[in-house]
Motif scaffolding. Structure first.
Motif, mmCIF file in Angstrom:
data_model
loop_
_atom_site.group_PDB
_atom_site.id
_atom_site.type_symbol
_atom_site.label_atom_id
_atom_site.label_comp_id
_atom_site.label_asym_id
_atom_site.label_seq_id
_atom_site.Cartn_x
_atom_site.Cartn_y
_atom_site.Cartn_z
ATOM 1 N N GLY A 38 0.816 -1.218 0.000
ATOM 2 C CA GLY A 38 0.000 0.000 0.000
ATOM 3 C C GLY A 38 0.839 1.252 0.000
ATOM 4 N N THR A 39 0.172 2.380 0.160
ATOM 5 C CA THR A 39 0.860 3.669 0.160
ATOM 6 C C THR A 39 0.400 4.495 1.351
ATOM 7 O OG1 THR A 39 -0.855 4.513 -1.308
ATOM 8 C CG2 THR A 39 1.183 3.800 -2.336
ATOM 9 N N VAL A 40 1.314 5.369 1.803
ATOM 10 C CA VAL A 40 1.020 6.251 2.925
ATOM 11 C C VAL A 40 1.099 7.691 2.422
ATOM 12 C CG1 VAL A 40 1.785 7.006 5.210
ATOM 13 C CG2 VAL A 40 2.027 4.597 4.556
ATOM 14 N N VAL A 41 0.094 8.488 2.749
ATOM 15 C CA VAL A 41 0.072 9.900 2.346
ATOM 16 C C VAL A 41 0.335 10.776 3.563
ATOM 17 C CG1 VAL A 41 -1.327 11.759 1.350
ATOM 18 C CG2 VAL A 41 -1.568 9.419 0.498
ATOM 19 N N VAL A 89 7.548 1.277 6.540
ATOM 20 C CA VAL A 89 7.197 2.278 5.540
ATOM 21 C C VAL A 89 8.495 2.723 4.891
ATOM 22 C CG1 VAL A 89 6.193 4.553 5.120
ATOM 23 C CG2 VAL A 89 5.159 3.032 6.819
ATOM 24 N N ALA A 90 8.610 2.530 3.584
ATOM 25 C CA ALA A 90 9.866 2.797 2.885
ATOM 26 C C ALA A 90 9.649 3.786 1.748
ATOM 27 C CB ALA A 90 10.441 1.493 2.323
ATOM 28 N N VAL A 91 10.647 4.623 1.512
ATOM 29 C CA VAL A 91 10.614 5.503 0.349
ATOM 30 C C VAL A 91 10.933 4.668 -0.883
ATOM 31 C CG1 VAL A 91 11.858 7.380 -0.813
ATOM 32 C CG2 VAL A 91 11.163 7.628 1.584
ATOM 33 N N ASP A 92 10.239 4.949 -1.961
ATOM 34 C CA ASP A 92 10.444 4.206 -3.201
ATOM 35 C C ASP A 92 11.470 4.920 -4.075
ATOM 36 O OD1 ASP A 92 10.249 2.604 -5.396
ATOM 37 O OD2 ASP A 92 8.391 3.509 -6.128
ATOM 38 N N ALA A 93 12.587 4.247 -4.347
ATOM 39 C CA ALA A 93 13.640 4.848 -5.174
ATOM 40 C C ALA A 93 13.696 4.243 -6.576
ATOM 41 C CB ALA A 93 15.003 4.680 -4.487
ATOM 42 N N VAL A 94 12.838 3.277 -6.849
ATOM 43 C CA VAL A 94 12.956 2.538 -8.115
ATOM 44 C C VAL A 94 11.646 2.359 -8.874
ATOM 45 C CG1 VAL A 94 15.029 1.255 -7.461
ATOM 46 C CG2 VAL A 94 12.793 0.361 -6.798
ATOM 47 N N PRO A 129 22.122 14.405 19.853
ATOM 48 C CA PRO A 129 22.002 12.997 20.284
ATOM 49 C C PRO A 129 20.554 12.535 20.306
ATOM 50 C CG PRO A 129 22.401 14.393 22.183
ATOM 51 C CD PRO A 129 22.462 15.298 20.980
ATOM 52 N N CYS A 130 20.005 12.410 19.141
ATOM 53 C CA CYS A 130 18.592 12.061 18.945
ATOM 54 C C CYS A 130 18.530 10.900 17.968
ATOM 55 C CB CYS A 130 17.865 13.275 18.363
ATOM 56 S SG CYS A 130 16.294 12.876 17.588
ATOM 57 N N ASP A 131 17.903 9.798 18.347
ATOM 58 C CA ASP A 131 17.863 8.630 17.461
ATOM 59 C C ASP A 131 16.464 8.291 16.964
ATOM 60 O OD1 ASP A 131 16.637 7.475 19.635
ATOM 61 O OD2 ASP A 131 18.223 6.037 20.040
ATOM 62 N N ALA A 132 15.517 9.205 17.169
ATOM 63 C CA ALA A 132 14.155 8.974 16.665
ATOM 64 C C ALA A 132 13.491 10.326 16.472
ATOM 65 C CB ALA A 132 13.345 8.120 17.636
ATOM 66 N N VAL A 133 12.870 10.523 15.301
ATOM 67 C CA VAL A 133 12.250 11.814 15.006
ATOM 68 C C VAL A 133 10.921 11.584 14.310
ATOM 69 C CG1 VAL A 133 13.275 12.126 12.693
ATOM 70 C CG2 VAL A 133 12.755 14.135 14.083
ATOM 71 N N ILE A 134 9.956 12.424 14.656
ATOM 72 C CA ILE A 134 8.703 12.465 13.894
ATOM 73 C C ILE A 134 8.966 13.381 12.715
ATOM 74 C CG2 ILE A 134 6.278 13.166 13.918
ATOM 75 C CD1 ILE A 134 6.312 12.728 16.983
ATOM 76 N N MET A 135 8.993 12.805 11.492
ATOM 77 C CA MET A 135 9.332 13.626 10.322
ATOM 78 C C MET A 135 8.142 13.802 9.384
ATOM 79 S SD MET A 135 9.514 10.486 9.213
ATOM 80 C CE MET A 135 9.733 10.413 7.433
ATOM 81 N N ALA A 136 6.992 13.229 9.748
ATOM 82 C CA ALA A 136 5.788 13.402 8.920
ATOM 83 C C ALA A 136 4.545 13.087 9.748
ATOM 84 C CB ALA A 136 5.845 12.490 7.697
ATOM 85 N N ILE A 137 3.473 13.799 9.443
ATOM 86 C CA ILE A 137 2.164 13.503 10.036
ATOM 87 C C ILE A 137 1.346 12.804 8.954
ATOM 88 C CG2 ILE A 137 0.066 14.470 11.044
ATOM 89 C CD1 ILE A 137 1.781 16.823 12.048
ATOM 90 N N VAL A 138 0.810 11.656 9.300
ATOM 91 C CA VAL A 138 0.114 10.835 8.306
ATOM 92 C C VAL A 138 -1.305 11.360 8.069
ATOM 93 C CG1 VAL A 138 -0.787 8.529 7.818
ATOM 94 C CG2 VAL A 138 1.473 8.795 8.871
ATOM 95 N N ASP A 139 -1.654 11.566 6.792
ATOM 96 C CA ASP A 139 -3.026 11.929 6.420
ATOM 97 C C ASP A 139 -3.882 10.682 6.244
ATOM 98 O OD1 ASP A 139 -2.503 14.728 6.211
ATOM 99 O OD2 ASP A 139 -1.572 14.380 4.260
ATOM 100 N N SER A 140 -3.295 9.686 5.568
ATOM 101 C CA SER A 140 -4.061 8.472 5.287
ATOM 102 C C SER A 140 -3.115 7.389 4.805
ATOM 103 C CB SER A 140 -5.117 8.728 4.198
ATOM 104 O OG SER A 140 -4.478 9.068 2.977
ATOM 105 N N TRP A 141 -3.594 6.156 4.821
ATOM 106 C CA TRP A 141 -2.888 5.093 4.120
ATOM 107 C C TRP A 141 -3.889 4.077 3.616
ATOM 108 C CZ3 TRP A 141 -1.877 4.823 9.579
ATOM 109 C CH2 TRP A 141 -2.237 3.639 10.207
ATOM 110 N N GLU A 142 -3.480 3.352 2.610
ATOM 111 C CA GLU A 142 -4.365 2.336 2.031
ATOM 112 C C GLU A 142 -3.574 1.061 1.778
ATOM 113 O OE1 GLU A 142 -4.042 1.065 -1.289
ATOM 114 O OE2 GLU A 142 -2.320 2.367 -1.661
ATOM 115 N N ILE A 143 -4.282 -0.047 1.821
ATOM 116 C CA ILE A 143 -3.700 -1.349 1.492
ATOM 117 C C ILE A 143 -4.586 -2.003 0.439
ATOM 118 C CG2 ILE A 143 -3.128 -3.660 2.366
ATOM 119 C CD1 ILE A 143 -2.474 -2.460 5.023
ATOM 120 N N GLY A 144 -4.001 -2.299 -0.693
ATOM 121 C CA GLY A 144 -4.770 -2.946 -1.761
ATOM 122 C C GLY A 144 -5.979 -2.124 -2.190
ATOM 123 N N GLY A 145 -5.847 -0.785 -2.109
ATOM 124 C CA GLY A 145 -6.933 0.077 -2.543
ATOM 125 C C GLY A 145 -7.964 0.374 -1.466
ATOM 126 N N THR A 146 -7.865 -0.317 -0.319
ATOM 127 C CA THR A 146 -8.806 -0.085 0.777
ATOM 128 C C THR A 146 -8.187 0.882 1.792
ATOM 129 O OG1 THR A 146 -9.653 -2.331 0.558
ATOM 130 C CG2 THR A 146 -10.112 -1.185 2.646
#
Lengths: 96, 96, 96, 96, 96
Positions: free
Chosen positions: C8-11, C42-47, E73-90
Motif C-alpha cells: 500500500g501507500t502512505v500519504v 514504511v519505505a521511500v520508493d527509489a525505483v 544525540p537524537c535517534d528517533a524523530v517524527i518527520m511526517a504527520i500521516v493523512d491516510s494510508w491504504e492497502i490494496g486500494g482499501t
C-alpha cells in the motif's frame, strides 16, 4: 553497549582485506545477573579479551571507532573488559 | 557480525544504478552450534561466497566499508567466509 | 537487506520539507518462502515499485544512499525490485 | 530514544583508551507505565544521572553526538534525565 | 520508517545542552491496521505533531537529518504527520 561473555573464536582466511590481522571472537550476551540471554554476536577484539571474560560490546557505526576497526566492515567490537558491576549496591559480578 | 549460511541468490534487474554488478545472496542466520535460527538477510557478496558456505555478515553502515559496497544503498554484506570456529576449545564447525 | 512485498501507500502532506515529492510505500516483510513474517516498514520508493511487487529494502544510513533519499530523514528505502530468487537451485519466486 | 531506569554501574579498567573517564551505567528499559520491559543496556552517562533515576537513552551513531562520547566506540548514551511524562493528560511519572 | 501514534509527552530539564528547545513525544507503534503493536519510542517532534495524531518515525542516523535534530544525540524523530494510508486500494486510516 551490551554485556557479553567471550566463549570462542572464529577463523576466516578469506575476507575483505582491510580485516587482515583482526581477531573475531564469539560472544554470548549476558543479562545483568550474568546469565546468558540466548543471543550472540561475532565481535572484533580491540582490547585483548580472552575466553571466559565478561566484556562490553559496541555495535553499529560505533564499532568502527577504535584503532583496530576504523573504516573496516565491522559492526561489533569488544571495546572494554568488565572488572565488575553492581545493581543497587549489590555486586553482581567481579572478575577473578 | 552474525554467522550465516548462504542458501541462495536473489535477482533484481531494476535497481538503484549504483548497485549494478553486485551479487545479492540469501543468507540464513545460524547460531554457535551451526543451527539455523529462523532469521535471514539478503546480503551483498564482497568475498566470492558460494551456496552452502558459512559466512560473516556485517550490517548497517559497516556494510558499506568494502570496495564493493562503498556509498551504495546496501545494509548487509558478506565480508568473510568462515573456515572454522570453536567454543571452549571444542571445534564446532570446520569447512570441508 | 530484507525481502518485502509492497502492499500500500502512505500519504503525509505535513512533513520535513526535504521529503517533498517522495513516495512512501507500506511494505510487509516476507521470508525466503515468500510468506509474510508479520513485520512491516514504511519505505521511500527509489525505483518505481508498485503494489504487489516483491522488493528489497535497505534500512538505516544505507537508506540514504540513493539519489532520492540522500541527506533526508529516511531510514528505509526500496532500492531494488526482485525478479526472482532461488534456494538450493529451486526457484522460490519469479515475477510474472 | 528509549525510557530507562538507572540500576547500577559497570567498571572496566581495560578498555579502548578514548573511553577513559567515561562512566558506564546499567540501565533497564521501562515502558510508558514505568514498568521494566526485561531489556537492558549499558550506556555512557553524559548528564550526571544517578541510580534510580529515569532517563532517556539514545543509541547508535546518535550516541556519539554528545561532548562526552564524540568519536568514541559508544553506542548508547544517557542524554537526558526525565522529570515527568504524561499519556493523554494523565501523569504517569514524576521525579521526586 | 514506522507508523506510530503520539500518545504523550516527556519532560526532561536536565539534558545534553544541544537538545534545548526540542519536544520529546511518546509514540506507540501501530501496525498497518492501525492497532498498537506493544512497542514504543520517545521521538523528537520535527513537524508540530500533537496527541492522537498518526505519524511516521525515522530512527538511527536518519533521525538527525532534520533541521531540528541535526548533530544532536537524537535517534528517533517524527518527520511526517500521516493523512491516510491504504492497502490494496482499501483505505485503512484517514485523519479527521
Amino acid at each position: 553497549m551490551n554485556l557479553g561473555k567471550v566463549v570462542g573464536t572464529v577463523v576466516a582466511t578469506r575476507k575483505e582485506s582491510s580485516l587482515d590481522g583482526l581477531k573475531f571472537m564469539l560472544v554470548k550476551h549476558v543479562d545483568p545477573e550474568g546469565k546468558e540471554t540466548g543471543g550472540q554476536v561475532v565481535a572484533v577484539d580491540a582490547v585483548g579479551a580472552g575466553p571466559g571474560e565478561l566484556v562490553l560490546i559496541a555495535t553499529g557505526s560505533s564499532a568502527r571507532q577504535t584503532l583496530a576497526t576504523k573504516d573496516r566492515p565491522c559492526d561489533a567490537v569488544i571495546m572494554a573488559i568488565v572488572d565488575s558491576w553492581e545493581i543497587g549496591g549489590t555486586e553482581k559480578y567481579r572478575k577473578d
